[in-house]
Design an enzyme around this catalytic site. Sequence first.
Site, PDB file in Angstrom:
ATOM      1  N   ASP A  87       0.848  -1.198   0.000  1.00 17.33           N
ATOM      2  CA  ASP A  87       0.000   0.000   0.000  1.00 17.33           C
ATOM      3  C   ASP A  87       0.880   1.244   0.000  1.00 17.33           C
ATOM      4  O   ASP A  87       2.059   1.189   0.368  1.00 17.33           O
ATOM      5  CB  ASP A  87      -0.955   0.017   1.203  1.00 17.33           C
ATOM      6  N   ASP A 118       8.868   3.890  -0.995  1.00 13.39           N
ATOM      7  CA  ASP A 118       8.070   3.455   0.162  1.00 13.39           C
ATOM      8  C   ASP A 118       6.762   2.838  -0.318  1.00 13.39           C
ATOM      9  O   ASP A 118       5.792   3.527  -0.489  1.00 13.39           O
ATOM     10  CB  ASP A 118       7.826   4.668   1.072  1.00 13.39           C
ATOM     11  N   GLU A 152       0.001  -0.931   5.933  1.00  9.00           N
ATOM     12  CA  GLU A 152       1.085  -0.344   6.721  1.00  9.00           C
ATOM     13  C   GLU A 152       0.888   1.153   6.903  1.00  9.00           C
ATOM     14  O   GLU A 152       1.079   1.692   7.989  1.00  9.00           O
ATOM     15  CB  GLU A 152       2.443  -0.623   6.066  1.00  9.00           C
ATOM     16  N   ASP A 179      12.218  -1.392   4.228  1.00  8.08           N
ATOM     17  CA  ASP A 179      11.211  -0.328   4.255  1.00  8.08           C
ATOM     18  C   ASP A 179      11.812   0.879   4.973  1.00  8.08           C
ATOM     19  O   ASP A 179      11.111   1.621   5.637  1.00  8.08           O
ATOM     20  CB  ASP A 179       9.947  -0.845   4.964  1.00  8.08           C
ATOM     21  N   HIS A 212     -21.748  33.449  12.758  1.00  7.14           N
ATOM     22  CA  HIS A 212     -21.248  34.604  12.026  1.00  7.14           C
ATOM     23  C   HIS A 212     -20.305  35.372  12.954  1.00  7.14           C
ATOM     24  O   HIS A 212     -20.698  35.758  14.060  1.00  7.14           O
ATOM     25  CB  HIS A 212     -22.435  35.468  11.599  1.00  7.14           C
TER      26      HIS A 212
HETATM   27  N1  BES Z   1       8.669   3.093   5.557  1.00 10.11           N
HETATM   28  C1  BES Z   1       8.066   3.916   6.543  1.00 10.11           C
HETATM   29  C2  BES Z   1       8.791   3.883   7.878  1.00 10.11           C
HETATM   30  C3  BES Z   1      10.132   4.558   7.903  1.00 10.11           C
HETATM   31  C4  BES Z   1      10.279   5.826   7.403  1.00 10.11           C
HETATM   32  C5  BES Z   1      11.192   3.912   8.464  1.00 10.11           C
HETATM   33  C6  BES Z   1      11.520   6.425   7.427  1.00 10.11           C
HETATM   34  C7  BES Z   1      12.417   4.517   8.498  1.00 10.11           C
HETATM   35  C8  BES Z   1      12.582   5.780   7.971  1.00 10.11           C
HETATM   36  C9  BES Z   1       6.624   3.476   6.763  1.00 10.11           C
HETATM   37  O1  BES Z   1       5.974   3.183   5.564  1.00 10.11           O
HETATM   38  C10 BES Z   1       5.863   4.621   7.401  1.00 10.11           C
HETATM   39  O2  BES Z   1       5.604   5.574   6.721  1.00 10.11           O
HETATM   40  N2  BES Z   1       5.498   4.499   8.680  1.00 10.11           N
HETATM   41  C11 BES Z   1       4.703   5.488   9.327  1.00 10.11           C
HETATM   42  C12 BES Z   1       3.992   4.888  10.494  1.00 10.11           C
HETATM   43  C13 BES Z   1       2.751   4.113  10.151  1.00 10.11           C
HETATM   44  C14 BES Z   1       2.133   3.574  11.414  1.00 10.11           C
HETATM   45  C15 BES Z   1       1.752   4.926   9.374  1.00 10.11           C
HETATM   46  C16 BES Z   1       5.543   6.610   9.894  1.00 10.11           C
HETATM   47  O3  BES Z   1       6.693   6.403  10.284  1.00 10.11           O
HETATM   48  O4  BES Z   1       5.020   7.718   9.919  1.00 10.11           O
HETATM   49 MN    MN Z   2       7.067   2.029   4.329  1.00 11.00          MN
HETATM   50 MN    MN Z   3       5.323   5.090   4.625  1.00 11.40          MN
END
Ligand code: BES
Ligand code: MN
Ligand code: MN
Length: 452
Positions: A87, A118, A152, A179, A212
Amino acid sequence: MNLVDFIDGHRDQNLTELCEFLRIPSVSTKSEHKPDIERSARWVADHLRAAGFKSVEIIPTKFHPLVYAESLEAPGKPTVLFYGHYDVQPAEPLELWTSPAFEPAVRDGKLYGRGTADDKGQVHIHIKALESLQKVDGKFPINIKMLIEGEEEVGSVSLWDFVEKNKEKLKADALVVSDTSMLAKGAPSITYGLRGLNYYQIELTGPERDLHSGVYGGAVPNPLTVLTELFAKLHDKNFRVTVPGFYDSISKLPPAERKALSALPWNKKDFQKAVGAPGYAGEKGFSIVEQLWTRPTLELIWGGYTGEGAKTVIPSKAHAKFSTRLVPNQDPQKISRAVEKYIRKLLPKTVTCKFDVLSTGKPWVAPFHAPIFKKAQAALEKGFGKKAIFIREGGSIPFVTQMHDTFKVPCVLIGFGLPDENAHAPDEHILLENYFNGIKAIAHFYRDLATL
Ligand code: BES
Ligand code: MN
Ligand code: MN
């Protein structure tokens, strides 16, 4: 045929296939993309089959399907569980993309598109590495379980339930995840720590409906004003979070780790270039790397009326989404209780407050002396011609902590993204060099694990 030659000979084919994957707008947070989510799950399942997995399942959940595949045909060899997600985040604001988010395009040695870094690009690295091994060696070198989820980016809501009910099925000697990011270009990295994430939403209500602002303004509590006053109080002048108890359980960074972090080839100029802010601010007493990877934060995400133009009303309601990033020994439940308690204490009687915790997630930091980390380091050196370094990161992957707590196995996080590749933002991209070298490194890694 030689493995590296085989992989090099399939560069164009692999890239074309990745673009096909990227064209599916599998945005997990929007219900209008449900068919794309399902198409994306099927795409992953089909390509795992093509890579040589005979057992592939699409597992329905209450929300988005999981894809699970296994190959357990290497008796006596280690078993690895790979985790990734198909996703992606929404592409908005669309007008800020140089080329459309779901029409992948190559510019300047980089592949642009939502999900490139990502995490579709990184998941594809593993699929192609495994397929290459299957084609060159006629089999997989080790036992492999692949778990690729579709939730995720919305907090992996269904995943934990699945893990709880399938502990035997998911058992492995190690968890492998791609990731995360490399520290910088030319610095292959293994991540040994992530922050945890609690996500909150509050709704303050003043007047029972919008009013208002000319007719009523001046004599009526404005919940947006209350909201801004509230958030102004949540940090002090040293950028420390004022929630009582917020820092209580955090242990001090061991001097050896502090030294190791400060010796990393981290570049402040690159960081500032990636951020592009007019000025910088962070918690006093810590280096930027420490602030990013080892300190907890409280971040406001969104608040108030954000529509176009002027609207002369006193809003009935003011909303804010905000999050806290957590570091080791902070307990997500305790922190969310402390945050709620403090916010309720700060709020005046002129508003009522609905406080929701949308998700919680523990931080993760683990030692990296198990033999598998040496194998990962050596494999990255084969793929990138550079010795891999060990880093922590500030982002969150809830599944990693859950797996580590449950199975107590080494978790090897090998990231092929870069911090400035705009994950979650317009013009997300991946450096093609990292994608291609990543396939080689991961193929070597899985092959070398046969002799772990
Ligand atoms: N791949 C990221 C996590 C990540 C980002 C790890 C940068 C290391 C460095 C993951 O897809 C992500 O975006 N995680 C979210 C949390 C999730 C619970 C929505 C985040 O870190 O905001
Ligand atoms: Mn990710
Ligand atoms: Mn992410």
